[in-house]
Design a protein around this motif. Structure first.
Motif, PDB file in Angstrom:
ATOM      1  N   ALA A   1       1.647 -15.043  57.828  1.00 19.03           N
ATOM      2  CA  ALA A   1      -0.039 -15.048  56.947  1.00 19.03           C
ATOM      3  C   ALA A   1       0.178 -16.109  56.040  1.00 19.03           C
ATOM      4  O   ALA A   1       1.275 -15.836  55.857  1.00 19.03           O
ATOM      5  CB  ALA A   1       0.534 -13.405  56.282  1.00 19.03           C
ATOM      6  N   ALA A   2      -0.464 -16.482  55.984  1.00 17.29           N
ATOM      7  CA  ALA A   2      -0.675 -17.611  54.972  1.00 17.29           C
ATOM      8  C   ALA A   2      -1.796 -17.428  53.652  1.00 17.29           C
ATOM      9  O   ALA A   2      -2.840 -17.105  54.618  1.00 17.29           O
ATOM     10  CB  ALA A   2      -0.450 -18.814  54.948  1.00 17.29           C
ATOM     11  N   GLY A   3      -2.224 -17.685  52.930  1.00 13.89           N
ATOM     12  CA  GLY A   3      -3.637 -17.990  52.301  1.00 13.89           C
ATOM     13  C   GLY A   3      -3.796 -17.787  50.540  1.00 13.89           C
ATOM     14  O   GLY A   3      -2.686 -18.599  50.041  1.00 13.89           O
ATOM     15  N   GLY A   4      -4.517 -17.474  49.661  1.00 16.96           N
ATOM     16  CA  GLY A   4      -5.201 -18.040  48.862  1.00 16.96           C
ATOM     17  C   GLY A   4      -5.497 -16.635  47.879  1.00 16.96           C
ATOM     18  O   GLY A   4      -6.123 -16.574  48.308  1.00 16.96           O
ATOM     19  N   LEU A   5      -4.616 -16.359  46.585  1.00 17.51           N
ATOM     20  CA  LEU A   5      -5.391 -15.306  45.883  1.00 17.51           C
ATOM     21  C   LEU A   5      -6.170 -15.800  44.581  1.00 17.51           C
ATOM     22  O   LEU A   5      -5.863 -17.143  43.859  1.00 17.51           O
ATOM     23  CB  LEU A   5      -3.883 -14.680  45.216  1.00 17.51           C
TER      24      LEU A   5
ATOM     25  N   TYR B   1       1.863 -15.622  51.204  1.00 21.83           N
ATOM     26  CA  TYR B   1       2.739 -16.309  52.794  1.00 21.83           C
ATOM     27  C   TYR B   1       3.576 -14.733  52.774  1.00 21.83           C
ATOM     28  O   TYR B   1       4.056 -14.136  52.381  1.00 21.83           O
ATOM     29  CB  TYR B   1       3.034 -17.068  52.543  1.00 21.83           C
ATOM     30  N   GLY B   2       3.637 -14.980  53.871  1.00 22.78           N
ATOM     31  CA  GLY B   2       4.429 -13.282  54.200  1.00 22.78           C
ATOM     32  C   GLY B   2       4.653 -13.302  55.876  1.00 22.78           C
ATOM     33  O   GLY B   2       4.904 -14.224  56.607  1.00 22.78           O
ATOM     34  N   THR B   3       5.932 -12.867  56.310  1.00 19.80           N
ATOM     35  CA  THR B   3       6.492 -12.814  57.791  1.00 19.80           C
ATOM     36  C   THR B   3       6.773 -11.549  57.812  1.00 19.80           C
ATOM     37  O   THR B   3       7.158 -10.549  56.952  1.00 19.80           O
ATOM     38  CB  THR B   3       7.643 -14.144  58.107  1.00 19.80           C
ATOM     39  N   GLY B   4       6.963 -11.496  59.553  1.00 18.37           N
ATOM     40  CA  GLY B   4       7.802  -9.640  59.692  1.00 18.37           C
ATOM     41  C   GLY B   4       7.838 -10.088  60.868  1.00 18.37           C
ATOM     42  O   GLY B   4       7.415 -10.953  61.709  1.00 18.37           O
ATOM     43  N   ALA B   5       8.825  -8.780  61.880  1.00 20.10           N
ATOM     44  CA  ALA B   5       9.152  -8.550  62.986  1.00 20.10           C
ATOM     45  C   ALA B   5       9.292  -7.689  63.632  1.00 20.10           C
ATOM     46  O   ALA B   5       9.392  -6.514  62.587  1.00 20.10           O
ATOM     47  CB  ALA B   5      10.844  -9.734  63.471  1.00 20.10           C
TER      48      ALA B   5
ATOM     49  N   GLY C   1       2.065   1.931  55.262  1.00 15.47           N
ATOM     50  CA  GLY C   1       1.014   2.964  56.458  1.00 15.47           C
ATOM     51  C   GLY C   1      -0.878   2.601  56.328  1.00 15.47           C
ATOM     52  O   GLY C   1      -0.783   3.342  57.030  1.00 15.47           O
ATOM     53  N   ILE C   2      -1.439   1.627  56.188  1.00 13.17           N
ATOM     54  CA  ILE C   2      -2.711   1.759  56.144  1.00 13.17           C
ATOM     55  C   ILE C   2      -3.310   0.579  57.102  1.00 13.17           C
ATOM     56  O   ILE C   2      -4.123   0.038  56.688  1.00 13.17           O
ATOM     57  CB  ILE C   2      -3.350   1.326  54.870  1.00 13.17           C
ATOM     58  N   LYS C   3      -2.781   0.613  58.061  1.00 16.31           N
ATOM     59  CA  LYS C   3      -2.945  -0.670  59.249  1.00 16.31           C
ATOM     60  C   LYS C   3      -3.291  -1.740  58.514  1.00 16.31           C
ATOM     61  O   LYS C   3      -4.642  -2.285  59.199  1.00 16.31           O
ATOM     62  CB  LYS C   3      -3.938  -0.213  60.360  1.00 16.31           C
ATOM     63  N   GLY C   4      -2.351  -2.580  57.437  1.00 11.67           N
ATOM     64  CA  GLY C   4      -4.079  -3.411  56.817  1.00 11.67           C
ATOM     65  C   GLY C   4      -2.334  -4.658  56.926  1.00 11.67           C
ATOM     66  O   GLY C   4      -3.210  -5.732  56.709  1.00 11.67           O
ATOM     67  N   GLY C   5      -1.752  -5.294  57.194  1.00  7.87           N
ATOM     68  CA  GLY C   5      -0.739  -6.082  57.174  1.00  7.87           C
ATOM     69  C   GLY C   5      -0.224  -6.947  56.121  1.00  7.87           C
ATOM     70  O   GLY C   5      -0.647  -6.203  54.993  1.00  7.87           O
ATOM     71  N   ILE C   6      -0.550  -7.773  55.801  1.00  8.46           N
ATOM     72  CA  ILE C   6      -0.146  -8.837  54.881  1.00  8.46           C
ATOM     73  C   ILE C   6      -1.666  -8.991  53.203  1.00  8.46           C
ATOM     74  O   ILE C   6      -1.591  -8.344  52.558  1.00  8.46           O
ATOM     75  CB  ILE C   6       0.034  -9.782  54.852  1.00  8.46           C
ATOM     76  N   GLY C   7      -2.480  -8.445  54.100  1.00  8.50           N
ATOM     77  CA  GLY C   7      -3.823  -7.937  53.170  1.00  8.50           C
ATOM     78  C   GLY C   7      -3.758  -7.209  52.659  1.00  8.50           C
ATOM     79  O   GLY C   7      -3.693  -7.045  50.877  1.00  8.50           O
TER      80      GLY C   7
END
Length: 268
Positions: free
Chosen positions: A59-63, A73-77, A242-248
């Motif tokens: 994920a990547a973006g701007g705040l 930005y973020g990453t996961g596996a 745990g809120i099914k929201g991912g990086i957001g």
């Protein structure tokens, strides 16, 4: 209606953990308090034999808000075992960073599981999260204590292309509850778009909300319920508390990592 409810489980009885290479791209806009962000999330999922799968998230973006303008930005596996007629068990790890305030980092590690009953999916996770950053006024480092996270969600598919979710989580004594909806357009190709919206109510009354567009790709044409059970798992459950929201929702949590009062990263 009976055929509609029973059809997903019946169709999935002999399917592998991952129905071939697949993935999704998500365009997201969200906010919490005075902070707003826009970004992209993506996932690629690969089969590892008949019963195992590997998913890589990014994920990547701007705040734009009380922390000023900043990139994130973020990453996961995820490594998981799954039988699409029964459920899934796996481990996941994640990392996310917000560049504002000298840099704020979050890390997570957890165990995730899902159980399928016809039109119902029950999901849960347990894990650990940690965060570190720099103070706003100085370059001095500080660390937050490691937090235990536990969360659960219940998703109902009143239609094969409509998912309604209620969820809740506890992280370090902080309680959050969430709701979500996703509706996918019927598609006859390997690409399928969907619209989604999610909101989380944090202890103390703060609300994090986001909405966006997903595009699923790869594999054969299938409805949303099968996309969720045969292709990619939810992005970053532990990162999203745990809120099914991912990086957001992780960015929402990072914004709450700010201080007491209006100074976003001050530590008295």
């Amino acid at each position: 209606m009976a055929l509609l409810v029973a059809s997903p489980a019946a169709a999935q009885q002999t399917l592998p953990a991952v129905d071939g290479p697949s993935g999704k791209m998500m365009f997201i806009h969200g906010g919490t308090g005075g902070d707003n962000w826009t970004g992209l999330e993506g996932a690629v999922t690969l089969p590892l034999g008949q019963r195992f799968g590997l998913q890589l998230d990014g994920a990547a973006g701007g705040l734009d808000g009380s922390l000023g303008k900043s990139a994130f930005y973020g990453t996961g596996a995820h490594l998981f075992w799954r039988d699409p007629s029964t459920g899934m068990v796996g481990v996941e790890a994640g990392y996310a960073r917000l560049d504002a305030g000298g840099g704020i980092n979050t890390y997570s590690l957890g165990i995730e599981a899902e159980r399928y009953w016809n039109a119902i999916t029950l999901a849960g996770l347990v894990g650990l999260t940690d965060a570190s950053g720099a103070t706003y006024a100085t370059a001095l480092r500080h660390d937050l204590s490691t937090h235990f996270v536990a969360g659960a969600s219940l998703t109902w598919y009143p239609d094969d292309n409509l998912a309604l979710t209620a969820s809740g989580a506890v992280s370090g004594g902080h309680v959050v509850a969430g709701i979500g909806v996703e509706w996918a357009l019927t598609s006859t190709s390997s690409a399928q778009p969907s619209l989604f919206a999610r909101a989380a109510l944090h202890q103390g009354g703060d609300v994090t909300a986001l909405a966006g567009l997903s595009i699923y790709f790869g594999g054969q044409p299938k409805p949303l319920i099968r996309r969720h059970r045969e292709d990619d798992p939810t992005i970053g459950n532990v990162m999203g508390a745990g809120i099914k929201g991912g990086i957001g929702f992780t960015i929402g949590a990072i914004c709450k990592f700010r201080a007491h009062g209006d100074d976003p990263c001050h530590r008295p």
